[in-house]
Design a protein around this motif. Structure first.
Motif, PDB file in Angstrom:
ATOM      1  N   GLN A  91      34.992 -10.761  17.282  1.00  0.00           N
ATOM      2  CA  GLN A  91      34.542  -9.677  16.399  1.00  0.00           C
ATOM      3  C   GLN A  91      35.748  -8.943  15.804  1.00  0.00           C
ATOM      4  O   GLN A  91      35.749  -8.584  14.629  1.00  0.00           O
ATOM      5  CB  GLN A  91      33.631  -8.713  17.154  1.00  0.00           C
ATOM      6  CG  GLN A  91      32.288  -9.305  17.468  1.00  0.00           C
ATOM      7  CD  GLN A  91      31.463  -8.459  18.429  1.00  0.00           C
ATOM      8  OE1 GLN A  91      31.996  -7.663  19.199  1.00  0.00           O
ATOM      9  NE2 GLN A  91      30.147  -8.643  18.386  1.00  0.00           N
ATOM     10  N   HIS A 106      30.585 -12.008   8.534  1.00  0.00           N
ATOM     11  CA  HIS A 106      29.754 -11.728   9.703  1.00  0.00           C
ATOM     12  C   HIS A 106      29.948 -12.841  10.725  1.00  0.00           C
ATOM     13  O   HIS A 106      30.022 -14.019  10.382  1.00  0.00           O
ATOM     14  CB  HIS A 106      28.277 -11.632   9.319  1.00  0.00           C
ATOM     15  CG  HIS A 106      28.018 -10.553   8.317  1.00  0.00           C
ATOM     16  ND1 HIS A 106      27.962  -9.222   8.667  1.00  0.00           N
ATOM     17  CD2 HIS A 106      27.832 -10.600   6.990  1.00  0.00           C
ATOM     18  CE1 HIS A 106      27.745  -8.504   7.581  1.00  0.00           C
ATOM     19  NE2 HIS A 106      27.655  -9.314   6.552  1.00  0.00           N
ATOM     20  N   LEU A 107      30.021 -12.465  11.974  1.00  0.00           N
ATOM     21  CA  LEU A 107      30.158 -13.418  13.061  1.00  0.00           C
ATOM     22  C   LEU A 107      28.773 -13.708  13.624  1.00  0.00           C
ATOM     23  O   LEU A 107      28.069 -12.819  14.063  1.00  0.00           O
ATOM     24  CB  LEU A 107      31.050 -12.836  14.165  1.00  0.00           C
ATOM     25  CG  LEU A 107      31.240 -13.684  15.407  1.00  0.00           C
ATOM     26  CD1 LEU A 107      31.978 -14.976  15.061  1.00  0.00           C
ATOM     27  CD2 LEU A 107      32.004 -12.903  16.469  1.00  0.00           C
ATOM     28  N   LYS A 108      28.386 -14.985  13.564  1.00  0.00           N
ATOM     29  CA  LYS A 108      27.092 -15.392  14.102  1.00  0.00           C
ATOM     30  C   LYS A 108      27.359 -16.489  15.118  1.00  0.00           C
ATOM     31  O   LYS A 108      27.865 -17.558  14.781  1.00  0.00           O
ATOM     32  CB  LYS A 108      26.185 -15.914  12.987  1.00  0.00           C
ATOM     33  CG  LYS A 108      24.826 -16.303  13.460  1.00  0.00           C
ATOM     34  CD  LYS A 108      23.965 -16.765  12.304  1.00  0.00           C
ATOM     35  CE  LYS A 108      22.597 -17.169  12.821  1.00  0.00           C
ATOM     36  NZ  LYS A 108      21.750 -17.659  11.727  1.00  0.00           N
ATOM     37  N   LEU A 109      27.055 -16.204  16.371  1.00  0.00           N
ATOM     38  CA  LEU A 109      27.273 -17.165  17.445  1.00  0.00           C
ATOM     39  C   LEU A 109      25.952 -17.831  17.802  1.00  0.00           C
ATOM     40  O   LEU A 109      24.965 -17.151  18.064  1.00  0.00           O
ATOM     41  CB  LEU A 109      27.855 -16.463  18.671  1.00  0.00           C
ATOM     42  CG  LEU A 109      29.179 -15.734  18.443  1.00  0.00           C
ATOM     43  CD1 LEU A 109      29.562 -14.936  19.671  1.00  0.00           C
ATOM     44  CD2 LEU A 109      30.263 -16.722  18.086  1.00  0.00           C
ATOM     45  N   SER A 110      25.962 -19.157  17.813  1.00  0.00           N
ATOM     46  CA  SER A 110      24.735 -19.875  18.122  1.00  0.00           C
ATOM     47  C   SER A 110      24.551 -20.083  19.623  1.00  0.00           C
ATOM     48  O   SER A 110      23.520 -20.543  20.064  1.00  0.00           O
ATOM     49  CB  SER A 110      24.733 -21.238  17.411  1.00  0.00           C
ATOM     50  OG  SER A 110      25.828 -22.007  17.847  1.00  0.00           O
TER      51      SER A 110
END
Length: 147
Positions: A91, A106-110
């Motif tokens: 982040q 934007h940080l999108k973690l799967s």
């Protein structure tokens, strides 16, 4: 064989962390004291002697350069942002990219990264960091007309 390789990499990561902390703590403390001492001389004698003021300014610039070098080396050995945890470090990296590029990101973690070991966390962080740099360079190149 795979376990031995993983153990060796883990040992290297531990050694990098140790070296980075030693450099940061010991050398950082010495350089900060040096900078404080030089600044004290500057305040005490610099206004009266222009040649001395110029020398002291040069010494302060060298000290600041050394401090920046220590930060760069320690960060390349083991990014201090990882001390916050991998998710917070990622982040922070995204925030840095936004700050320096002006782009929204934007940080999108799967998947959850909470249980990732240090070696894998550092690998993920460094990959994203490299990608951030490459994206920033491409963005600046297009903005300013470079190939």
């Amino acid at each position: 064989m795979n376990i031995e390789l993983e153990q060796r990499e883990s040992d290297r990561n531990d050694e990098r962390r140790h070296i980075a902390r030693e450099l940061h703590d010991e050398l950082g403390q010495v350089l900060t004291a040096l900078k404080l001492g030089i600044s004290t001389f500057r305040m005490a004698f610099g206004r009266e002697h222009q040649a001395f003021e110029a020398k002291v300014t040069g010494l302060l610039e060298l000290t600041n350069q050394a401090i920046r070098t220590v930060r760069t080396v320690t960060s390349s050995l083991r990014p201090t942002a990882l001390d916050m945890g991998i998710v917070q470090a990622l982040q922070w990296l995204v925030g840095e990219f936004e700050h320096h590029s002006g782009a929204s990101c934007h940080l999108k973690l799967s998947t959850s990264l909470d249980e990732v070991d240090d070696l894998r966390a550092m690998t993920v962080f460094l990959i994203l960091s490299e990608r951030k740099c490459a994206s920033f360079e491409q963005s600046c190149g297009r903005r300013w007309g470079f190939p």
